[in-house]
Enzyme design. Structure first.
Site, PDB file in Angstrom:
ATOM      1  N   ASP A 138     103.285  39.000  35.173  1.00  0.00           N
ATOM      2  CA  ASP A 138     103.966  40.204  35.596  1.00  0.00           C
ATOM      3  C   ASP A 138     102.947  41.050  36.353  1.00  0.00           C
ATOM      4  O   ASP A 138     101.832  41.250  35.856  1.00  0.00           O
ATOM      5  CB  ASP A 138     104.467  40.955  34.349  1.00  0.00           C
ATOM      6  CG  ASP A 138     105.839  41.538  34.546  1.00  0.00           C
ATOM      7  OD1 ASP A 138     106.029  42.252  35.540  1.00  0.00           O
ATOM      8  OD2 ASP A 138     106.717  41.293  33.691  1.00  0.00           O
ATOM      9  N   ASP A 240     106.903  43.818  39.405  1.00  0.00           N
ATOM     10  CA  ASP A 240     107.657  44.831  38.678  1.00  0.00           C
ATOM     11  C   ASP A 240     107.911  46.076  39.535  1.00  0.00           C
ATOM     12  O   ASP A 240     106.968  46.611  40.121  1.00  0.00           O
ATOM     13  CB  ASP A 240     106.838  45.237  37.442  1.00  0.00           C
ATOM     14  CG  ASP A 240     107.545  46.270  36.600  1.00  0.00           C
ATOM     15  OD1 ASP A 240     108.534  45.917  35.959  1.00  0.00           O
ATOM     16  OD2 ASP A 240     107.106  47.446  36.599  1.00  0.00           O
ATOM     17  N   GLU A 294     111.284  42.307  41.775  1.00  0.00           N
ATOM     18  CA  GLU A 294     112.315  43.097  41.117  1.00  0.00           C
ATOM     19  C   GLU A 294     112.797  44.069  42.190  1.00  0.00           C
ATOM     20  O   GLU A 294     112.198  45.119  42.402  1.00  0.00           O
ATOM     21  CB  GLU A 294     111.733  43.824  39.904  1.00  0.00           C
ATOM     22  CG  GLU A 294     112.798  44.249  38.940  1.00  0.00           C
ATOM     23  CD  GLU A 294     112.315  45.226  37.894  1.00  0.00           C
ATOM     24  OE1 GLU A 294     112.986  45.358  36.873  1.00  0.00           O
ATOM     25  OE2 GLU A 294     111.283  45.887  38.076  1.00  0.00           O
ATOM     26  N   HIS A 368     113.913  41.186  29.289  1.00  0.00           N
ATOM     27  CA  HIS A 368     113.446  42.189  28.329  1.00  0.00           C
ATOM     28  C   HIS A 368     114.013  43.579  28.589  1.00  0.00           C
ATOM     29  O   HIS A 368     113.796  44.481  27.785  1.00  0.00           O
ATOM     30  CB  HIS A 368     111.921  42.239  28.370  1.00  0.00           C
ATOM     31  CG  HIS A 368     111.451  42.744  29.703  1.00  0.00           C
ATOM     32  ND1 HIS A 368     111.616  41.994  30.861  1.00  0.00           N
ATOM     33  CD2 HIS A 368     110.894  43.903  30.083  1.00  0.00           C
ATOM     34  CE1 HIS A 368     111.161  42.697  31.896  1.00  0.00           C
ATOM     35  NE2 HIS A 368     110.709  43.858  31.443  1.00  0.00           N
ATOM     36  N   ASP A 369     114.699  43.779  29.707  1.00  0.00           N
ATOM     37  CA  ASP A 369     115.326  45.071  29.999  1.00  0.00           C
ATOM     38  C   ASP A 369     116.816  45.059  29.677  1.00  0.00           C
ATOM     39  O   ASP A 369     117.528  46.010  30.002  1.00  0.00           O
ATOM     40  CB  ASP A 369     115.169  45.420  31.486  1.00  0.00           C
ATOM     41  CG  ASP A 369     113.736  45.762  31.845  1.00  0.00           C
ATOM     42  OD1 ASP A 369     112.973  46.162  30.948  1.00  0.00           O
ATOM     43  OD2 ASP A 369     113.383  45.623  33.036  1.00  0.00           O
TER      44      ASP A 369
HETATM   45  O1  TEU Z   1     111.847  47.830  35.222  1.00  0.00           O
HETATM   46  C1  TEU Z   1     112.177  48.574  36.379  1.00  0.00           C
HETATM   47  C2  TEU Z   1     113.238  49.540  36.219  1.00  0.00           C
HETATM   48  O2  TEU Z   1     113.611  50.185  37.200  1.00  0.00           O
HETATM   49  C3  TEU Z   1     113.807  49.882  34.872  1.00  0.00           C
HETATM   50  O3  TEU Z   1     114.199  51.202  34.882  1.00  0.00           O
HETATM   51  C4  TEU Z   1     114.987  49.097  34.551  1.00  0.00           C
HETATM   52  O4  TEU Z   1     115.967  49.407  35.492  1.00  0.00           O
HETATM   53  C5  TEU Z   1     115.411  49.501  33.180  1.00  0.00           C
HETATM   54  O5  TEU Z   1     114.534  48.880  32.273  1.00  0.00           O
HETATM   55  C6  TEU Z   1     116.774  49.041  32.851  1.00  0.00           C
HETATM   56  O6  TEU Z   1     117.099  49.496  31.579  1.00  0.00           O
HETATM   57  C7  TEU Z   1     110.541  47.418  35.089  1.00  0.00           C
HETATM   58  C8  TEU Z   1     110.330  46.649  33.799  1.00  0.00           C
HETATM   59  O7  TEU Z   1     111.101  45.472  33.822  1.00  0.00           O
HETATM   60  C9  TEU Z   1     110.629  47.513  32.633  1.00  0.00           C
HETATM   61  O8  TEU Z   1     110.480  46.836  31.414  1.00  0.00           O
HETATM   62  C10 TEU Z   1     109.697  48.678  32.666  1.00  0.00           C
HETATM   63  O9  TEU Z   1     110.028  49.576  31.652  1.00  0.00           O
HETATM   64  C11 TEU Z   1     109.728  49.392  34.013  1.00  0.00           C
HETATM   65  O10 TEU Z   1     109.640  48.498  35.108  1.00  0.00           O
HETATM   66  C12 TEU Z   1     108.563  50.299  34.146  1.00  0.00           C
HETATM   67  O11 TEU Z   1     107.406  49.531  34.318  1.00  0.00           O
END
Ligand code: TEU
Ligand code: CA
Length: 593
Positions: A138, A240, A294, A368-369
């Site tokens: 990542d 990310d 992303e 994970h999100d």
């Molecule tokens: O996520 C990017 C992001 O824009 C997040 O707000 C995502 O839309 C949100 O998790 C949805 O619920 C990345 C990572 O995947 C996330 O785990 C991190 O928290 C975020 O960046 C900040 O680094």
């Protein structure tokens, strides 16, 4: 690349032979002139890869401190290999105070203490490579941690050499222009810093200051760090929140055309693609690696990252389908009326068609999100857990685009559905909870909604067996283990040839065998069907029909124009599946026509 069949018959035949899938394919190829996006032999490996995502904090704890770690993953290398996957994506493992579980990095070239050491990492990388599994890291470079040495220095004085590594608004100019923040209780992306009498920018939490990409020196630091990991032999990066990295430093108010859509605005920075091209030129093009962005936004925005002639990145995620079915402006609150299934299918069709023209996409239903795919897109009741888990695996592995599959989904893990806010760990949930509370909102309703959508649902420890903590580790896990581990676990499913786990393995093998599932044209069948997601994947005259009943009741699909009479079942999720257009609840059928 679009090619007419005749002109490429020879290389295609050779490839089909190689893959042992030649007989039927060639028979049909002779009869047909279907235009396909034919795989030239030069197609890159990452288009065919099945990716398995490991959330290291939750995979396996080797030393009993309740936190998963690199030695834990090392102890499960053979399991990962047994899945048949080609590549692993590791969520951040760098040094971090863990305000956002590793997405707040305090040292890019060191390993998080709880996860182990650089020696452990080297051993892990070797362990994967020995098993012919590639490894994606990542890359979190829109922001770092407020504990990073750069920021600690920057915040101490405007004269710090690192001050310009971040974005600042000098307080003598008054209050900064409003910027929306994702993980800030006040929703304000500017944080005042006394020592410099200025505000720093943080699109995410205040412990995640945004890096100043407009500064070429900062970009060189990032590229140097990327080379450090690439020189170790990693196989690529998942970038990310990369769409946010370029900022409009005129700091104008939100332009009217974005009308409340801060995310879209943030994904439209003026130099975003200049930086991606520079990164490609200076770093990525020098290695045989792959990247996935992303990438927020619409087709046009996302395509810019992956259109090959632009020489930026290789693959992109999009969010339109995964974020579907929530009430607008309400913290991922599921719509009690459910989601519009037909509209959801059309989103997939739209993106799949776009990537068929250019670039390359990804298919995923969880990460994970996200909550667990079984709860969100399947049915986690005892009656349908099995069938719907298998159905979702069939979907991911039969669509066009590189398949990203999340740890635990291969055994049908489901949402834990915490009742109490104290059980949660995730900064997103805790921030949103505080906001609802501050506004005097309905906290009960909020927590009910989060049982479906919260990120922690997808972060509970892996369920290895029915021993304490599901075999995750000896200590109290950092996040509770789903109590259903006593029945839903790897050990139990290893023994059962019809388990969700063994079905996943079969489906991975099927995708490898059938090139149509990777490169074949995608066509929605019976698009308006309210229960069944049906589509064909065709390549070199071979047509595969995928029928997926997403509902808990029997349903019929209109397969007019397709001849099912000689269809062969390649895989199905019920015992003794037959080629039919009448599907049982959550039935999945993969047929060759
Ligand atoms: O996520 C990017 C992001 O824009 C997040 O707000 C995502 O839309 C949100 O998790 C949805 O619920 C990345 C990572 O995947 C996330 O785990 C991190 O928290 C975020 O960046 C900040 O680094
Ligand atoms: Ca540990």
């Amino acid at each position: 690349m679009r090619l007419v069949l005749q002109s490429t018959l020879l290389p295609i035949l050779a490839m089909a032979l190689l893959l042992g899938a030649c007989k039927q394919a060639t028979q049909k190829a002779n009869q047909s002139t279907v235009k396909t996006t034919a795989p030239a032999s030069s197609e890159p490996w990452w288009k065919e890869a099945v990716v398995y995502q490991i959330y290291p904090r939750s995979f396996k704890d080797s030393n009993g401190d309740g936190v998963g770690d690199l030695q834990g993953i090392i102890s499960k290398l053979d399991y990962v290999k047994s899945l048949g996957i080609d590549m692993v994506w590791l969520n951040p493992i760098y040094a971090s105070p863990n305000k956002d579980n590793g997405y707040d990095i305090s040292d890019y070239q060191n390993i998080m203490k709880e996860f182990g050491t650089m020696q452990d990492f080297d051993a892990l990388l070797k362990g994967f490579h020995d098993r012919e599994i590639k490894v994606f890291m990542d890359l979190v470079v829109n922001h770092c941690s407020s504990e990073h040495a750069w920021f600690k220095s920057a915040r101490s004085s405007r004269n710090s050499p690192y001050y310009k590594y971040f974005h600042w608004w000098p307080a003598e100019k008054g209050k900064p222009p409003y910027r929306w923040s994702i993980f800030d209780e006040k929703g304000d992306a500017w944080e005042y810093n006394k020592a410099t009498n200025s505000y720093y920018l943080h699109y995410f939490a205040d412990a995640q200051p945004d890096l100043n990409w407009e500064n070429p020196q900062l970009r060189q630091e990032i590229y140097k760090m990327m080379r450090f990991w690439l020189d170790k032999g990693i196989d690529g990066f998942r970038l990310d929140a990369i769409a946010f990295c370029s900022k409009d430093t005129t700091w104008q108010p939100l332009p009217a055309e974005y009308n409340g859509q801060w995310g879209m605005y943030y994904a439209s920075g003026p130099h975003l693609h200049d930086y991606m091209q520079e990164m490609n030129r200076e770093v990525l093009s020098k290695y045989n690696v792959a990247t996935v962005a992303e990438a927020m936004g619409d087709v046009e925005r996302v395509m810019k990252f992956v259109a090959p002639e632009r020489k930026e990145l290789n693959m992109a995620y999009y969010f339109e389908a995964i974020d579907f079915g929530y009430l607008p402006n309400e913290y991922k609150m599921p719509d009690p009326k459910g989601y519009d299934f037909v509209a959801w299918k059309k989103i997939y069709a739209k993106w799949t068609e776009a990537f068929a023209q250019k670039g390359w996409g990804t298919i995923y239903l969880a990460n994970h999100d996200q909550p667990r795919m079984l709860t969100r897109w399947g049915n986690d009741t005892p009656e349908f857990r099995d069938a719907s888990s298998k159905l979702l695996s069939t979907f991911i592995l039969s669509m066009r685009g590189t398949a990203f599959y999340y740890y635990g989904d291969e055994i049908g893990m489901s949402n834990i559905k915490f009742d109490k806010v104290e059980d949660y760990n995730d900064i997103e949930l805790l921030t949103n909870y505080a906001q609802v509370k501050a506004k005097g909102g309905d906290l009960k309703r909020f927590l009910e909604g989060m049982k479906i959508s919260s990120r922690d649902n997808g972060r509970t420890p892996m369920q290895w067996d029915d021993s304490d903590n599901g075999g995750f580790g000896a200590g109290k896990p950092w996040l509770k283990v789903n109590p259903n581990y006593t029945s839903v676990n790897v050990a139990a499913q290893e023994k059962d040839p019809n388990s969700v786990l063994n079905y996943f393995r079969k489906m991975v093998q099927l995708r490898k065998k059938e090139r149509a599932l990777i490169y074949g044209d995608f066509k929605l069948v019976d698009a308006e069907n309210p229960s069944i997601f049906a589509y064909t994947r065709s390549l070199e005259g071979r047509t595969i029909l995928v029928l997926l009943n997403f509902k808990a009741v029997e349903a019929k699909v209109n397969t007019e124009g397709l001849d099912l009479s000689k269809a062969k079942v390649l895989l199905g999720n019920y015992p003794n599946s037959k080629a039919t257009n009448q599907l049982k609840p959550y039935e999945a059928l993969v047929l060759s026509l």
